[in-house]
Enzyme design. Structure first.
Site, PDB file in Angstrom:
ATOM      1  N   ARG A  57       0.819  -1.215   0.000  1.00 23.00           N
ATOM      2  CA  ARG A  57       0.000   0.000   0.000  1.00 23.00           C
ATOM      3  C   ARG A  57       0.859   1.274   0.000  1.00 23.00           C
ATOM      4  O   ARG A  57       0.318   2.367  -0.222  1.00 23.00           O
ATOM      5  CB  ARG A  57      -0.942   0.017   1.203  1.00 23.00           C
ATOM      6  N   GLU A 101      -0.410   9.389   3.705  1.00 23.77           N
ATOM      7  CA  GLU A 101      -0.582  10.456   4.681  1.00 23.77           C
ATOM      8  C   GLU A 101       0.689  11.291   4.809  1.00 23.77           C
ATOM      9  O   GLU A 101       1.738  10.975   4.226  1.00 23.77           O
ATOM     10  CB  GLU A 101      -0.981   9.841   6.023  1.00 23.77           C
ATOM     11  N   PHE A 139       0.013   6.330  11.191  1.00 26.00           N
ATOM     12  CA  PHE A 139      -0.811   5.267  10.619  1.00 26.00           C
ATOM     13  C   PHE A 139      -0.240   4.740   9.307  1.00 26.00           C
ATOM     14  O   PHE A 139       0.233   3.617   9.232  1.00 26.00           O
ATOM     15  CB  PHE A 139      -2.258   5.754  10.454  1.00 26.00           C
ATOM     16  N   GLU A 140      -0.277   5.528   8.248  1.00 28.06           N
ATOM     17  CA  GLU A 140       0.137   4.995   6.950  1.00 28.06           C
ATOM     18  C   GLU A 140       0.814   6.097   6.150  1.00 28.06           C
ATOM     19  O   GLU A 140       0.166   6.892   5.487  1.00 28.06           O
ATOM     20  CB  GLU A 140      -1.076   4.450   6.198  1.00 28.06           C
ATOM     21  N   GLN A 141       2.123   6.146   6.244  1.00 25.55           N
ATOM     22  CA  GLN A 141       2.880   7.095   5.436  1.00 25.55           C
ATOM     23  C   GLN A 141       3.858   6.335   4.561  1.00 25.55           C
ATOM     24  O   GLN A 141       4.377   5.281   4.948  1.00 25.55           O
ATOM     25  CB  GLN A 141       3.619   8.109   6.310  1.00 25.55           C
TER      26      GLN A 141
END
Length: 540
Positions: free
Chosen positions: A346, A361, A367-369
């Site tokens: 991802r 992000e 969370f999700e970078q």
């Protein structure tokens, strides 16, 4: 035997747990919020170490999305019971405030390369657990106890409970076997048995400049434990000018010929403000058992910069330039990690000999970078990459970053103005805890053509960081922005100061799309080039 310079694992390799199986030595170190979890190194001579695996590498084992900075995997303990390898660890979900959420797990494997099992949940009573395999076949889970009612510190001693292999659960009563000493903050327990004594090695004093290794012993595993007559057996607290500072959190190993060594974490500060830009590293000391059946560190308790080891260290690879290219068949080079997510597909893909980061992000997200980076392992180095990125507004940016955490980073980005024209812009967040804000005013942006690749580079010499760039077709790099203070990429400035920031500086590639449209950035390669500099007082 050869004289080897510490640390043996330079750059962000904290909380070492050491193990010997036959003629093979292994060290496991903490990885905190960086994925995959736990670094396991191998050596034949205690001097030369090679990363062999990060065993917590799939979603069923580890998902750290949402974990705050310096949470995640704390203090793994690696052991072998004669049949298989055991790895005990904590996945810290919260550490600030009065409460800490600290689920503890065990995974096992038939060989160090795996396959490593899915985790067995043990408990959440505290952090830094270990497991002790007694010679009668029993297994004991050893952990510190966290008590939120205690003030000002919530460290409530070391607890012991039997682990039942059949049910894979803790059984029987729990007992606090050691309350620590006046050094306080007792944690990181390891049990050993020798000559009828049970030895309990713990970390005390916090993980900053008062850190220490404490040793106690008892004839019974449940205690009472008496403290070493010259405790602590290792610390730098009284020698502020010693090369190795913040020494503590140790583990011991015996060689086949009867020698004993203690591994421990340490830090090498630079600047008058004593900042450890390489984080907490792993050092090793020779130790010996005296006639009184106590362990002593040779030339201790202050750790030595040089130590005699079984082999001579080959630093050729350490000082070599690393040029990372991207090949789908070979996958991502093992020097790289990313943050928190067990779903790397991802955040990046490898295609056409490039790594393509998927805009997620903002940099610093918990969370999700999309950030793929490697450790800074030298006080001075150069890094560069080439990026192909076509942003349409100021909410899309990608580039090269020197990164510690959400509060501390420097980031040279390809982005766009509100009118859609591309520009280069430096984003910096310098010791901005607790707000996590960018530092304003930002450096003046540089307008660049709307199409074409851009070469991005940075140079760090001690505490000085300078960004530079070149447009497509240009050979010479041009400086951009001011000289920044790279020493803030350190535990001492990492948002929670030395007792709450636990990782180290990284350098790597990042991409954000705050519009949620997943705009992608392609990177051709990345170079990491170590450099010698007169400010690097204790570089290996």
């Amino acid at each position: 035997m050869s004289l080897v310079r510490n640390p043996v694992l330079p750059g962000f390799n904290a909380d070492p747990s050491i193990l010997r199986v036959g003629d093979d030595y292994y060290i496991a170190t903490s990885t905190f919020e960086w994925y995959p979890g736990v670094q396991i190194y191998h050596s034949k001579d205690l001097a030369n170490w090679k990363l062999v695996i990060r065993p917590l590498n799939r979603k069923s084992q580890l998902d750290m999305r949402g974990n705050p900075d310096s949470c995640g995997i704390w203090a793994p303990c690696l052991t072998h019971d004669g049949d298989k390898y055991w790895l005990v660890y904590t996945d810290v979900k919260r550490k600030d405030g009065s409460f800490k959420d600290t689920p503890n797990y065990i995974v096992t494997a038939p060989s160090i390369e795996g396959p490593w099992s899915d985790p067995i949940y043990i408990n959440s009573s505290g952090f830094d657990p270990s497991i002790f395999h007694d010679d009668d076949g029993k297994k004991w889970f050893v952990n510190m106890l966290q008590d939120h009612r205690r003030r000002p510190r919530s460290f409530a001693g070391i607890r012991l409970q039997e682990f039942d292999m059949k049910t894979e659960k803790l059984v029987g009563p729990t007992k606090t076997i050691f309350h620590g000493t006046e050094l306080d903050l007792v944690e990181g327990p390891h049990l050993y048995k020798r000559n009828g004594w049970y030895y309990l090695l713990t970390a005390e004093g916090g993980t900053g400049y008062e850190h220490a290794v404490t040793l106690a012993r008892s004839r019974e595993i449940s205690g009472p434990y008496e403290v070493h007559p010259q405790n602590p057996i290792l610390t730098s607290v009284d020698k502020p000018l010693a090369a190795l500072q913040r020494a503590g959190h140790g583990d011991i190993v015996d060689t086949p010929d009867g020698k004993t060594y203690l591994v421990h974490l340490t830090g090498r500060p630079i600047t008058q403000t004593r900042r450890c830009v390489l984080g907490r590293e792993t050092a090793i000391q020779e130790a010996y058992w005296a006639d009184d059946d106590w362990l002593y560190v040779k030339n201790g308790p202050v750790p030595s910069l040089h130590v005699e080891l079984l082999g001579a260290r080959d630093d050729t690879d350490y000082w070599a330039e690393k040029r990372y290219t991207f090949d789908k068949a070979g996958g991502l080079h093992q020097d790289f990690q990313w943050l928190r997510t067990p779903e790397p597909e991802r955040i990046f893909t490898i295609t056409d000999s490039k790594i393509e980061l998927i805009g997620r992000e903002a940099i610093g997200s918990w969370f999700e970078q999309s950030l793929v980076a490697r450790r800074q392992t030298h006080f001075s180095y150069d890094a560069e990459t080439v990026v192909d990125f076509s942003p349409t507004d100021e909410r899309q940016f990608a580039g090269l970053t020197a990164y510690y955490c959400r509060f501390n980073f420097f980031y040279l980005t390809v982005t766009a103005h509100a009118d859609g024209k591309r520009e280069l812009l430096i984003l910096s967040s310098e010791a901005s805890w607790p707000e996590g804000r960018l530092k304003f005013p930002l450096a003046e942006p540089v307008q660049i053509p709307n199409e074409g690749k851009v070469r991005l580079a940075l140079s760090i010499r001690g505490k000085r960081l300078q960004f530079s760039y070149a447009l497509d077709g240009e050979q010479e790099l041009k400086n951009i922005g001011p000289v920044y203070d790279a020493s803030i990429l350190s535990d001492e400035c990492g948002g929670h100061l030395e007792h709450g920031s636990f990782t180290g500086a990284f350098v790597g590639m990042a991409c954000s799309d705050l519009n949620g449209t997943e705009l992608r950035a392609k990177f051709d390669y990345m170079v990491y080039r170590p450099a010698h500099h007169e400010t690097d007082r204790y570089d290996v």
